[in-house]
Write an enzyme that holds these catalytic residues in place. Sequence first.
Site, PDB file in Angstrom:
ATOM      1  N   GLU A  12      -3.927  -2.882 -14.051  1.00 26.14           N
ATOM      2  CA  GLU A  12      -4.393  -1.962 -13.011  1.00 26.14           C
ATOM      3  C   GLU A  12      -5.326  -0.881 -13.560  1.00 26.14           C
ATOM      4  O   GLU A  12      -6.115  -0.305 -12.786  1.00 26.14           O
ATOM      5  CB  GLU A  12      -3.197  -1.339 -12.275  1.00 26.14           C
ATOM      6  CG  GLU A  12      -2.467  -2.387 -11.428  1.00 26.14           C
ATOM      7  CD  GLU A  12      -1.160  -1.899 -10.826  1.00 26.14           C
ATOM      8  OE1 GLU A  12      -0.803  -2.369  -9.730  1.00 26.14           O
ATOM      9  OE2 GLU A  12      -0.460  -1.068 -11.449  1.00 26.14           O
ATOM     10  N   GLY A  78       2.267  -5.544  -2.161  1.00 18.07           N
ATOM     11  CA  GLY A  78       2.653  -6.622  -1.276  1.00 18.07           C
ATOM     12  C   GLY A  78       2.336  -6.212   0.157  1.00 18.07           C
ATOM     13  O   GLY A  78       2.601  -5.080   0.553  1.00 18.07           O
ATOM     14  N   MET A 172       6.024  -0.306  -5.944  1.00 21.62           N
ATOM     15  CA  MET A 172       7.158   0.212  -6.716  1.00 21.62           C
ATOM     16  C   MET A 172       6.915   1.580  -7.366  1.00 21.62           C
ATOM     17  O   MET A 172       7.749   2.012  -8.162  1.00 21.62           O
ATOM     18  CB  MET A 172       7.569  -0.824  -7.787  1.00 21.62           C
ATOM     19  CG  MET A 172       7.943  -2.177  -7.191  1.00 21.62           C
ATOM     20  SD  MET A 172       8.337  -3.456  -8.409  1.00 21.62           S
ATOM     21  CE  MET A 172       9.861  -2.815  -9.100  1.00 21.62           C
ATOM     22  N   GLU A 173       5.797   2.255  -7.043  1.00 20.15           N
ATOM     23  CA  GLU A 173       5.491   3.516  -7.730  1.00 20.15           C
ATOM     24  C   GLU A 173       4.950   4.646  -6.849  1.00 20.15           C
ATOM     25  O   GLU A 173       5.089   5.832  -7.202  1.00 20.15           O
ATOM     26  CB  GLU A 173       4.460   3.283  -8.857  1.00 20.15           C
ATOM     27  CG  GLU A 173       4.921   2.365  -9.965  1.00 20.15           C
ATOM     28  CD  GLU A 173       4.706   0.871  -9.662  1.00 20.15           C
ATOM     29  OE1 GLU A 173       3.939   0.564  -8.700  1.00 20.15           O
ATOM     30  OE2 GLU A 173       5.287   0.022 -10.351  1.00 20.15           O
ATOM     31  N   ASP A 196      -0.131 -10.105  -2.693  1.00 21.00           N
ATOM     32  CA  ASP A 196       0.852 -11.080  -2.176  1.00 21.00           C
ATOM     33  C   ASP A 196       1.390 -10.547  -0.855  1.00 21.00           C
ATOM     34  O   ASP A 196       1.042  -9.445  -0.451  1.00 21.00           O
ATOM     35  CB  ASP A 196       2.000 -11.269  -3.188  1.00 21.00           C
ATOM     36  CG  ASP A 196       2.720  -9.965  -3.477  1.00 21.00           C
ATOM     37  OD1 ASP A 196       2.354  -9.301  -4.455  1.00 21.00           O
ATOM     38  OD2 ASP A 196       3.603  -9.577  -2.701  1.00 21.00           O
TER      39      ASP A 196
HETATM   40  O1  4EH Z   1       4.352  -2.437 -10.606  1.00 21.23           O
HETATM   41  C1  4EH Z   1       5.012  -3.389  -9.794  1.00 21.23           C
HETATM   42  C2  4EH Z   1       4.437  -4.774  -9.980  1.00 21.23           C
HETATM   43  C3  4EH Z   1       5.394  -5.900  -9.653  1.00 21.23           C
HETATM   44  S1  4EH Z   1       6.801  -6.040 -10.713  1.00 21.23           S
HETATM   45  C4  4EH Z   1       4.760  -3.088  -8.332  1.00 21.23           C
HETATM   46  N1  4EH Z   1       3.418  -3.615  -8.134  1.00 21.23           N
HETATM   47  C5  4EH Z   1       3.314  -4.801  -8.967  1.00 21.23           C
HETATM   48  C6  4EH Z   1       2.997  -3.753  -6.727  1.00 21.23           C
HETATM   49  C7  4EH Z   1       3.485  -4.981  -5.978  1.00 21.23           C
HETATM   50  C8  4EH Z   1       4.761  -5.159  -5.457  1.00 21.23           C
HETATM   51  N2  4EH Z   1       5.891  -4.405  -5.501  1.00 21.23           N
HETATM   52  C9  4EH Z   1       6.988  -4.881  -4.875  1.00 21.23           C
HETATM   53  C10 4EH Z   1       2.747  -6.081  -5.641  1.00 21.23           C
HETATM   54  N3  4EH Z   1       3.506  -6.954  -4.910  1.00 21.23           N
HETATM   55  C11 4EH Z   1       4.751  -6.401  -4.777  1.00 21.23           C
HETATM   56  C12 4EH Z   1       5.941  -6.856  -4.161  1.00 21.23           C
HETATM   57  N4  4EH Z   1       7.042  -6.068  -4.231  1.00 21.23           N
HETATM   58  N5  4EH Z   1       6.005  -8.016  -3.491  1.00 21.23           N
HETATM   59  C13 4EH Z   1       6.320  -7.013 -12.035  1.00 21.23           C
HETATM   60  C14 4EH Z   1       5.151  -7.696 -12.129  1.00 21.23           C
HETATM   61  N6  4EH Z   1       4.840  -8.438 -13.179  1.00 21.23           N
HETATM   62  C15 4EH Z   1       5.676  -8.546 -14.196  1.00 21.23           C
HETATM   63  C16 4EH Z   1       6.859  -7.869 -14.135  1.00 21.23           C
HETATM   64  N7  4EH Z   1       7.175  -7.127 -13.067  1.00 21.23           N
END
Ligand code: 4EH
Length: 230
Positions: A12, A78, A172-173, A196
Amino acid sequence: MKIALMGAMPEEIEPIVSKLSNVTITNYGANKYYEGSYNGKEVVVAYSKIGKVFATLTATILIEKFGCDKLLFSGVAGAISSDLNIGDLIIADGLCQHDLDITAFGHPFGFVPEGEVCISTDVTLRETAKAVAKAKGITLKEGIIATGDQFVANADRKNWIESTFKADALEMEGASVAVVCNALDIPFFVLRAISDSADMDAGFDFEAFLESSAKVSADFILSMVDAIER
Ligand code: 4EH
């Protein structure tokens, strides 16, 4: 003026760091902070690592140690809203914590005493984003982003988050950044490009689209840095 540009994952921030001049790296709090300039503006860039706790730590350090007076988050999310497709951009009007639950004491989901369910982002930065989108001919969606310490890959959970918080996207942040910046009175902004749809296929889609969607968001954030008044 010093602008913090924050992501959660290396993917990112890499498209941002690669465009900076005069970069110096500082190791602090078990993380790396990239100080440099972008078209003459001072910026500090970092990825926090995944989740609310690391995001809280990084946002706090960007403000308290590095003296940033604005914070812009860039990353992927997402989709919840059905009009968000992979690669589309959404800006947060407000952010909430979907995994915060003290409903046993009669409080609504996402609420703790003396806090608020949804924290609003800076209106001026949102206006800047809309002006940049217009100039580039890009469609920007605006809505609620829900944050929690879960990678959501489940239609039932996604639908619950939609109906409980009226959220359009999840990650998640973002709400951590909102809590920190709101408490410290720092204007902040959260931009996410869809990777996604938080459903059964989310794990697969995320891996396929992380890099391309992260770049869409990062490129837009850099255009915003250009558009921010000194
Ligand atoms: O930083 C986390 C990443 C996934 S965990 C949150 N980010 C990506 C956004 C995201 C997200 N969060 C919750 C994108 N799609 C999401 C979803 N649910 N469906 C991660 C990713 N790669 C390796 C390990 N952990």
